[in-house]
Design a protein around this motif. Structure first.
Motif, PDB file in Angstrom:
ATOM      1  N   THR A 128      39.261  37.162  43.863  1.00 20.81           N
ATOM      2  CA  THR A 128      38.379  36.764  42.760  1.00 20.81           C
ATOM      3  C   THR A 128      36.923  36.769  43.199  1.00 20.81           C
ATOM      4  O   THR A 128      36.039  37.232  42.472  1.00 20.81           O
ATOM      5  CB  THR A 128      38.774  35.370  42.242  1.00 20.81           C
ATOM      6  OG1 THR A 128      40.118  35.404  41.756  1.00 20.81           O
ATOM      7  CG2 THR A 128      37.846  34.922  41.118  1.00 20.81           C
ATOM      8  N   ALA A 154      44.040  38.347  40.081  1.00 16.58           N
ATOM      9  CA  ALA A 154      42.626  37.966  40.029  1.00 16.58           C
ATOM     10  C   ALA A 154      41.904  38.727  38.924  1.00 16.58           C
ATOM     11  O   ALA A 154      41.127  38.150  38.154  1.00 16.58           O
ATOM     12  CB  ALA A 154      41.960  38.236  41.373  1.00 16.58           C
ATOM     13  N   LEU A 158      40.150  37.279  35.358  1.00 19.23           N
ATOM     14  CA  LEU A 158      38.760  37.555  35.012  1.00 19.23           C
ATOM     15  C   LEU A 158      38.626  38.325  33.702  1.00 19.23           C
ATOM     16  O   LEU A 158      37.533  38.398  33.137  1.00 19.23           O
ATOM     17  CB  LEU A 158      38.093  38.361  36.135  1.00 19.23           C
ATOM     18  CG  LEU A 158      37.847  37.613  37.450  1.00 19.23           C
ATOM     19  CD1 LEU A 158      37.414  38.593  38.536  1.00 19.23           C
ATOM     20  CD2 LEU A 158      36.793  36.529  37.263  1.00 19.23           C
TER      21      LEU A 158
END
Length: 257
Positions: A128, A154, A158
């Protein structure tokens, strides 16, 4: 509808007078190029030449940032504070953006290299941090992630444009991670085996592990390593096998996962 998949290769890994791989031949086969940014391999002249050649061949360009590890080719693990790691990623993407622009192209995607990629495939917080850094300097960049790993989780968290990647020339563990290079069979050198294996994974929509298990996944792009001696023959055979199965090669779109 015809099934399509992207074929990418790591390249631009020569350095000064030292030549690594046959980028010119690969650029006649692949649809995307992951260009080293000068930290694990490559230099400013190699980046410029590789990106010019990619533009001339209509190949999509990606930044391929790694650890500052020329001696170990970016395959030695390093422990860095996340803030410093983020600056490392930003620095390399910025260089790639500048060189691509000068070559008449643009950076479409980012793909982490070597030990950094392996660590990010195991550690979602680390992945991330890297991806937030990339998006902070290139908000529309596509995140090329190792399918079925913490990298994909990740990117999903997002909500970023993502391309899920499998490898043509690497063996897999049952958790979708790559078999360590120190183990026999971790790197696949036989073009016939690589081609048949990849074609089967694309047909089944799953990673086939060394033990024979299947890990269902979205597959947007297939990677091979440009530094292996059989890279060009593997790329050609993967392309041939896919086309024989009715799968066409095309740049990935980068939809969120």
């Amino acid at each position: 509808m015809t099934q399509t998949v992207d074929l990418n290769a790591d390249m631009g890994e020569s350095y000064g007078a030292w030549t690594m791989g046959d980028d010119a031949a690969l650029l006649n086969i692949v649809t995307s190029a992951n260009v080293a940014c000068g930290f694990h391999a490559g230099d400013w002249n190699v980046m410029a030449a590789t990106m010019r050649a990619a533009v001339a061949n209509g190949v999509g360009i990606g930044a391929h940032p790694g650890f500052p590890d020329l001696h170990g080719f970016g395959r030695q693990r390093m422990n860095m504070p996340l803030a410093s790691l983020q600056n490392l990623v930003r620095y390399q993407i910025g260089a790639a953006q500048a060189m691509a622009m000068a070559a008449g192209g643009r950076i479409r995607h980012v793909k982490l290299h070597g030990a950094l990629a392996n660590m990010a495939s195991e550690d979602q917080e680390l992945a991330t941090a890297c991806y937030r850094a990339a998006l902070s300097v290139a908000p529309d960049i596509v995140l090329m992630v190792l399918a079925g790993t913490a990298q994909q989780r990740a990117a999903q968290a997002l909500g970023a444009p993502t391309a899920c990647e499998i490898f043509a020339d690497r063996a897999y563990n049952d958790d979708a991670s790559l078999v360590d290079r120190s183990r026999p069979g971790a790197v696949i050198h036989d073009p016939g085996l690589a081609g048949q294996r990849v074609s089967r994974m694309v047909r089944e929509g799953a990673i086939i592990t060394e033990s024979g298990n299947r890990v269902p996944t979205r597959i947007d792009t297939i990677c091979l390593h440009g530094d292996t001696p059989a890279a060009v023959r593997i790329a050609a055979e993967v392309r041939r096998c896919l086309k024989a199965d009715g799968v066409e090669l095309a740049l990935f779109g980068g939809e969120p996962v």
